[in-house]
Design a protein around this motif. Structure first.
Motif, PDB file in Angstrom:
ATOM      1  N   THR A  35       0.808  -1.216   0.000  1.00 23.43           N
ATOM      2  CA  THR A  35       0.000   0.000   0.000  1.00 23.43           C
ATOM      3  C   THR A  35       0.846   1.274   0.000  1.00 23.43           C
ATOM      4  N   GLU A  62      -3.455  -4.638  -8.734  1.00 23.02           N
ATOM      5  CA  GLU A  62      -3.827  -3.458  -7.950  1.00 23.02           C
ATOM      6  C   GLU A  62      -5.291  -3.588  -7.575  1.00 23.02           C
ATOM      7  N   LYS A  63      -5.670  -2.928  -6.492  1.00 21.06           N
ATOM      8  CA  LYS A  63      -7.074  -2.854  -6.077  1.00 21.06           C
ATOM      9  C   LYS A  63      -7.698  -1.585  -6.643  1.00 21.06           C
ATOM     10  N   ALA A  64      -8.985  -1.614  -6.935  1.00 22.23           N
ATOM     11  CA  ALA A  64      -9.708  -0.416  -7.381  1.00 22.23           C
ATOM     12  C   ALA A  64     -10.019   0.492  -6.197  1.00 22.23           C
ATOM     13  N   GLN A  65     -10.175  -0.104  -5.022  1.00 19.15           N
ATOM     14  CA  GLN A  65     -10.414   0.665  -3.795  1.00 19.15           C
ATOM     15  C   GLN A  65      -9.895  -0.149  -2.628  1.00 19.15           C
ATOM     16  N   SER A  66      -9.664   0.486  -1.502  1.00 21.71           N
ATOM     17  CA  SER A  66      -9.006  -0.200  -0.386  1.00 21.71           C
ATOM     18  C   SER A  66      -9.779  -1.418   0.119  1.00 21.71           C
ATOM     19  N   GLY A  68     -11.530  -3.306  -1.795  1.00 19.94           N
ATOM     20  CA  GLY A  68     -11.732  -4.172  -2.945  1.00 19.94           C
ATOM     21  C   GLY A  68     -10.804  -5.371  -2.964  1.00 19.94           C
ATOM     22  N   LYS A  70      -7.717  -7.415  -4.896  1.00 21.00           N
ATOM     23  CA  LYS A  70      -6.553  -7.213  -5.747  1.00 21.00           C
ATOM     24  C   LYS A  70      -6.753  -8.005  -7.040  1.00 21.00           C
ATOM     25  N   ILE A  95      -2.939   1.190  -3.529  1.00 19.57           N
ATOM     26  CA  ILE A  95      -4.101   0.772  -2.750  1.00 19.57           C
ATOM     27  C   ILE A  95      -3.984  -0.687  -2.321  1.00 19.57           C
TER      28      ILE A  95
END
Length: 119
Positions: A35, A62-66, A68, A70, A95
């Motif tokens: 992160t 990567e994640k679209a939002q915390s 979310g 991966k 994220i």
């Protein structure tokens, strides 16, 4: 504002059929969800090691939002003899990210790499 550059490296590390994270120094088969926010680029050097018939899969997660999941946001198949290092474009990550390499066919080979972060 000063720009800070940090990096992780792998120095002649053998990558096998087990997905290996490149995001920690000298790699690990324990995948990461990092992160640290920044602009990242990967330089992967397989010039001295890859031969005809080799195939590897490089993935960026990567994640679209915390909260979310991966997910793979970029992948690249690397085939055969390499004449120059592979350099990924700068990606804004932070994220929940990881970069991995995995052998698909042939024999495990050793790679040098660095992931550079500008923040």
């Amino acid at each position: 504002m000063a720009l800070t550059v940090t990096y992780t490296t792998g120095n002649n590390i053998t990558v096998t059929a087990t997905e290996t994270t490149l995001a920690v120094t000298d790699g690990s088969t324990t995948l990461q969800t990092l992160t640290d926010i920044g602009y990242y680029t990967l330089v992967l050097d397989g010039v001295a090691s890859m031969v005809k018939g080799d195939e590897y899969l490089l993935k960026v997660y990567e994640k679209a939002q915390s909260a979310g999941t991966k997910r793979v946001i970029m992948q690249l198949r690397i085939l055969g003899v390499q004449t120059e290092p592979i350099v990924l474009p700068n990606l804004f990550l932070g994220i929940g990210w990881d970069m991995t390499l995995q052998l698909i066919s042939a024999t495990g080979r050793a790679f040098f790499w660095s992931i550079r972060r500008a923040s």
